[in-house]
Design a protein around this motif. Structure first.
Motif, PDB file in Angstrom:
ATOM      1  N   ILE A 141       0.749   6.489  -6.852  1.00  0.00           N
ATOM      2  CA  ILE A 141       0.974   5.205  -6.195  1.00  0.00           C
ATOM      3  C   ILE A 141      -0.340   4.425  -6.139  1.00  0.00           C
ATOM      4  N   PRO A 142      -0.439   3.285  -6.823  1.00  0.00           N
ATOM      5  CA  PRO A 142      -1.673   2.490  -6.754  1.00  0.00           C
ATOM      6  C   PRO A 142      -1.879   1.947  -5.345  1.00  0.00           C
ATOM      7  N   VAL A 143      -3.121   1.948  -4.897  1.00  0.00           N
ATOM      8  CA  VAL A 143      -3.461   1.507  -3.543  1.00  0.00           C
ATOM      9  C   VAL A 143      -4.343   0.266  -3.629  1.00  0.00           C
ATOM     10  N   ALA A 144      -3.951  -0.774  -2.900  1.00  0.00           N
ATOM     11  CA  ALA A 144      -4.732  -2.005  -2.879  1.00  0.00           C
ATOM     12  C   ALA A 144      -5.894  -1.879  -1.892  1.00  0.00           C
ATOM     13  N   ILE A 145      -7.051  -2.417  -2.280  1.00  0.00           N
ATOM     14  CA  ILE A 145      -8.255  -2.394  -1.443  1.00  0.00           C
ATOM     15  C   ILE A 145      -8.595  -3.827  -1.060  1.00  0.00           C
ATOM     16  N   PRO A 146      -8.769  -4.114   0.218  1.00  0.00           N
ATOM     17  CA  PRO A 146      -9.132  -5.476   0.627  1.00  0.00           C
ATOM     18  C   PRO A 146     -10.484  -5.890   0.042  1.00  0.00           C
TER      19      PRO A 146
END
Length: 458
Positions: A262-267
């Motif tokens: 699952i790709p995780v978004a980084i702020p």
């Protein structure tokens, strides 16, 4: 649409054509301009050591921060870092700014103590960045399969001085069979090195399309092995220092499909000028640093999460397990070093089985582990400490003889520069035996006569 501008740097034609295919005209224009500029110079300060030197921190306060890092700063020139004892004492580490993005990733995603594996860690910059922001109680295992590079990794980890670190030298396949499980795994995988073209002409001469093909295959093998060591709910940070999509987005797409990652978004913020995916039709969160667009060298990073409910991990049990499985995790024909929570350097090799007259005598004749002198947790008052002048500090780092003040006690002494330990000597009265590690010594025959801070403006 106008024509793409040409770049003066002699880059491989195949690489140039690939870049023109994945960058738009504006990106290409910025990239070509950036490739003609000198790469930025940056350092990461050690929050546990540098803060003990007031004048050092006053100079740091004048520097421009790396925006995605708490402890990173740009310099306006590249000094000769070798001649600064504070580098060897672990007050700071020379690290490329883009690579410091791993610190931001960990700060955003890790909210408790974890067991982390940096699988391809040498020379250690990302390990150091990670350890600086991991929560207390965390364990960092920094691994490098190639023995000569593992020695460099060990040196840098020891100089940084954090006690909750281990250095191993093993291949990813060995880890996948070991049963060791981690909450976080960093795979800064070997790559074709396109992101280093601006600062390393050798990277240009060694690049070719066949190397790219070889790399993306190897990268997949490494991550597939690492994934077996990742706990459910854990995260894997994938990074390269290259531009092409085969080693980056296309590999990430493969991991999503093959591993259900699952790709995780980084702020991030727009001012950082981080570029997203360059692969058409692939819109998952990835983070690219491109010279001329962002202020750093080429870097690609993506965070992948493993499906499942997170499980509680015991760092003490994991450390013990790694110690007990040296036959699996370390090559038996050479020395492997592990900097554990007790700051003891353990040697797992045939040397461990060498015959001694008595165990007690062997211990008595063994000088203290050098890592102890450099550890943040060095017990106050355990060893007498002697402050060295710049000249004597450089002599010590060259492993030359030094003379201590007449009133210095005999025995093991910690020698310091600006109150930061450099290492051990054994004072025998008329001289002090230099115990600095042989393979760490400065080999340059030219040594400055006076200390010059690296932070002095150009």
């Amino acid at each position: 649409m106008g024509a793409f501008t040409e770049i003066d740097m002699q880059l491989p034609e195949e690489f140039t054509q690939n870049m023109k295919q994945i960058l738009n005209e504006e990106q290409w224009s910025l990239f070509t301009k950036g490739m003609q500029e000198n790469p930025p110079v940056s350092v990461r300060i050690n929050p546990k050591k540098s803060t003990r030197i007031p004048d050092f921190m006053e100079e740091v306060a004048t520097l421009e921060p790396v925006p995605w890092s708490t402890y990173g700063y740009y310099l306006d020139k590249r000094p000769n870092f070798t001649f600064d004892p504070l580098l060897h004492a672990g007050a700071y580490y020379v690290q490329e700014a883009s690579s410091m993005f791993v610190e931001h990733v960990i700060k955003e995603l890790i909210t408790k103590s974890v067991c982390m594996l940096d699988l391809c860690a040498a020379p250690g910059g990302k390990s150091i960045a990670s350890r600086s922001v991991l929560h207390e109680g965390s364990l960092l295992v920094s691994n490098e399969p190639i023995r000569t590079r593992a020695q460099v990794l060990m040196e840098n980890i020891q100089k940084w001085g954090h006690p909750n670190c281990m250095v191993t030298s093993s291949y990813p396949a060995d880890y996948s069979r070991s049963g060791a499980m981690f909450d976080v795994i960093l795979c800064d995988v070997p790559c074709s090195g396109e992101g280093m073209f601006r600062k390393d002409p050798v990277a240009i001469s060694e690049w070719n399309g066949q190397k790219v093909e070889k790399c993306w295959h190897l990268q997949r093998e490494i991550v597939l092995d690492a994934w077996k060591c990742l706990l459910p709910g854990g995260i894997l940070i994938y990074s390269t220092c290259t531009f092409n999509t085969k080693e980056n987005e296309e590999n990430i797409r493969f991991f999503i499909d093959e591993l259900q990652a699952i790709p995780v978004a980084i702020p991030t913020i727009p001012e950082w000028s981080i570029t997203g995916s360059l692969l058409k039709g692939f819109e998952e969160p990835v983070y690219r640093f491109i010279p001329g667009i962002s202020r750093g060298e080429g870097l690609f990073m993506c965070v992948l999460k493993k499906k499942g409910e997170p499980k509680t991990n015991d760092c003490r049990s994991l450390r013990k397990m790694i110690h007990e499985n040296t036959h699996l995790l370390f090559c038996s024909d050479s020395i492997s070093y592990k900097n554990d929570g007790d700051n003891k350097l353990n040697k797992s090799s045939k040397r461990q089985n060498s015959k001694t007259k008595t165990k007690e005598k062997a211990v008595d004749n063994t000088p203290p582990n050098h890592a102890e002198a450099l550890a943040e947790t060095l017990e106050k008052g355990k060893y007498p400490q002697v402050e060295l002048s710049y000249t004597d500090a450089m002599k010590y780092l060259r492993r030359e003889a030094i003379t201590l003040p007449p009133d210095t006690p005999r025995g093991i002494i910690v020698v310091c520069f600006k109150q930061l330990p450099l290492g051990f000597v054994k004072n025998i009265g008329n001289r002090a035996n230099n115990l600095y590690p042989q393979n760490w010594k400065i080999k340059s025959t030219h040594i400055p006569t006076e200390y010059e801070t690296i932070f002095r403006p150009a």
